[in-house]
Scaffold this motif. Structure first.
Motif, mmCIF file in Angstrom:
data_model
loop_
_atom_site.group_PDB
_atom_site.id
_atom_site.type_symbol
_atom_site.label_atom_id
_atom_site.label_comp_id
_atom_site.label_asym_id
_atom_site.label_seq_id
_atom_site.Cartn_x
_atom_site.Cartn_y
_atom_site.Cartn_z
ATOM 1 N N UNK A 34 -18.706 30.555 -15.740
ATOM 2 C CA UNK A 34 -19.292 30.397 -14.405
ATOM 3 C C UNK A 34 -18.272 29.850 -13.403
ATOM 4 N N UNK A 35 -17.484 28.885 -13.821
ATOM 5 C CA UNK A 35 -16.469 28.293 -12.951
ATOM 6 C C UNK A 35 -15.563 27.420 -13.800
ATOM 7 N N UNK A 36 -14.493 26.934 -13.169
ATOM 8 C CA UNK A 36 -13.569 26.015 -13.827
ATOM 9 C C UNK A 36 -13.469 24.751 -12.978
ATOM 10 N N UNK A 37 -13.669 23.592 -13.612
ATOM 11 C CA UNK A 37 -13.568 22.304 -12.939
ATOM 12 C C UNK A 37 -12.282 21.597 -13.383
ATOM 13 N N UNK A 38 -11.680 20.835 -12.465
ATOM 14 C CA UNK A 38 -10.487 20.070 -12.815
ATOM 15 C C UNK A 38 -10.822 18.593 -12.951
#
Length: 369
Positions: free
Chosen positions: A220-224
């Protein structure tokens, strides 16, 4: 017949690949591209610490594009991810297959305009694009995904890399590109505009997308979740001094969100001192799979016991990935190819003995690359 190969850029990793191209019996060096005018005109053997080859390096892109070659190995210095797209597209459109050691393991992750540009270049030149490297390339896309083959279910995968940067000798690379020696209060590592973050975020988001694709997960997405650690004291290094209180350890972390949860994690520690590490002597990589059953793998790269050369095990490994990928990319249909999960070294390579003594001293004009 040997594959005709061009080496694009001769920084630390590019030079390692160049040496292996020169040494390997199944490959013929067709050309060398360098960014530095100080390296242009030099024999490739001189640049690589090898005997003369008769192939002179050039900083003229047109000369490289005009060569008759099967493959170009692209090892450009890390910059904002995607900044090499124009170079890659020109190489592909010229009819040369391309192996890059800096990402491109899953370009389909990106907006259609970017992927269409590369696809069109492949189609125009009848050429194939392949990403091959260690991370990205090997530890996540190959080792971690293959490891899950014994799991009945997988909750989470974490890949951790620990890299000691204390021997980096290029000040611009250590203090600029990598981000050491800055005031941690003066920058936000989770700001995608910060130079090191701009270089890495896209690359490792794509890596997690490649892992998700291989595992059939919908990313769905990439978080840092990046953290900067300060030096407890002044640290003298070949590239300069990291002052007390400035960054001596960059803890990079990306989380791949699947089904609203963190299912994939890539963690990379770059450090010049070990006070912020849980283990002061960590393996190069660990792969930790939480599932039924769980898996924990530690991976180290080691040099041949007879090898006294300046080549590191990591440099050999990058060169090995490239050499083993050449037949695969040459045989591929035009377009973007994903390497097999575990490409073995061809039998011919088992009789390949690279030089294992120190090459003669070679001086280079900065900047490297």
């Amino acid at each position: 017949m040997a594959y005709r190969v061009v080496q694009w850029a001769t920084g630390a990793m590019g030079k390692a690949v160049l040496r292996t191209i020169i040494d390997h019996p199944g490959v013929e060096l067709a050309g060398v591209y360098v960014y530095s005018d100080g390296k242009a005109g030099r024999d490739a053997g001189e640049l690589a610490g090898r005997p003369p080859t008769g192939v002179l390096a050039t900083s003229d892109v047109a000369e490289i594009l005009a060569l008759d070659a099967d493959v170009v190995v692209h090892a450009g210095r890390i910059g904002p991810y995607g900044s090499h797209d124009e170079e890659l597209a020109r190489i592909l459109a010229s009819g040369k297959n391309l192996i890059t050691i800096n990402g491109y393991s899953h370009p389909a992750y990106w907006p259609r305009a970017r992927t269409e540009r590369l696809r069109a270049a492949c189609a125009a030149g009848g050429a194939t694009l392949l990403g091959a490297g260690l991370n990205p390339g090997f530890i996540a896309e190959q080792i971690a995904t293959v490891a899950t083959g014994v799991c009945a279910s997988v909750d989470h995968i974490q890949i951790t890399e620990s890299a000691d940067a204390s021997e980096v000798r290029d000040p611009d690379y250590l203090f600029g590109t990598l981000g050491f020696g800055v005031d941690p209060a003066a920058c936000d590592p989770n700001d995608p505009a910060w130079e090191p973050s701009a270089a890495l975020n896209g690359m490792y988001a794509e890596t997690l997308a490649a892992v998700a694709c291989r595992l059939g997960l919908s990313l769905e997405r990439v978080e840092t979740d990046h953290v900067l650690h300060p030096a407890p004291r002044d640290i003298e290094l070949p590239a300069g001094i990291v002052r007390a209180g400035t960054v001596s350890h960059l803890a990079w972390c990306w989380h791949g969100i699947v089904g609203g949860r963190r299912r994939l994690t890539m963690s990379i520690h770059w450090y010049v001192e070990t006070s912020h590490l849980d283990d002061p002597h960590p393996p190069l990589w660990t792969v930790a799979v939480t599932g039924h059953p769980g898996i924990r793998i530690a991976v180290e790269l080691v040099k041949h016991p007879d090898d006294k050369s300046r080549m590191s095990a990591e440099q050999y490994a990058v060169a090995g990935q490239v050499i083993n990928a050449i037949p695969y990319v040459v045989a591929g249909a035009p377009g973007r190819r994903t390497p097999p999960a575990a490409p073995p070294a061809p039998d011919a390579n088992r009789t390949f003995d690279p030089p294992v003594t120190f090459p003669p001293p070679v001086t280079f004009d900065p900047p490297a690359g």
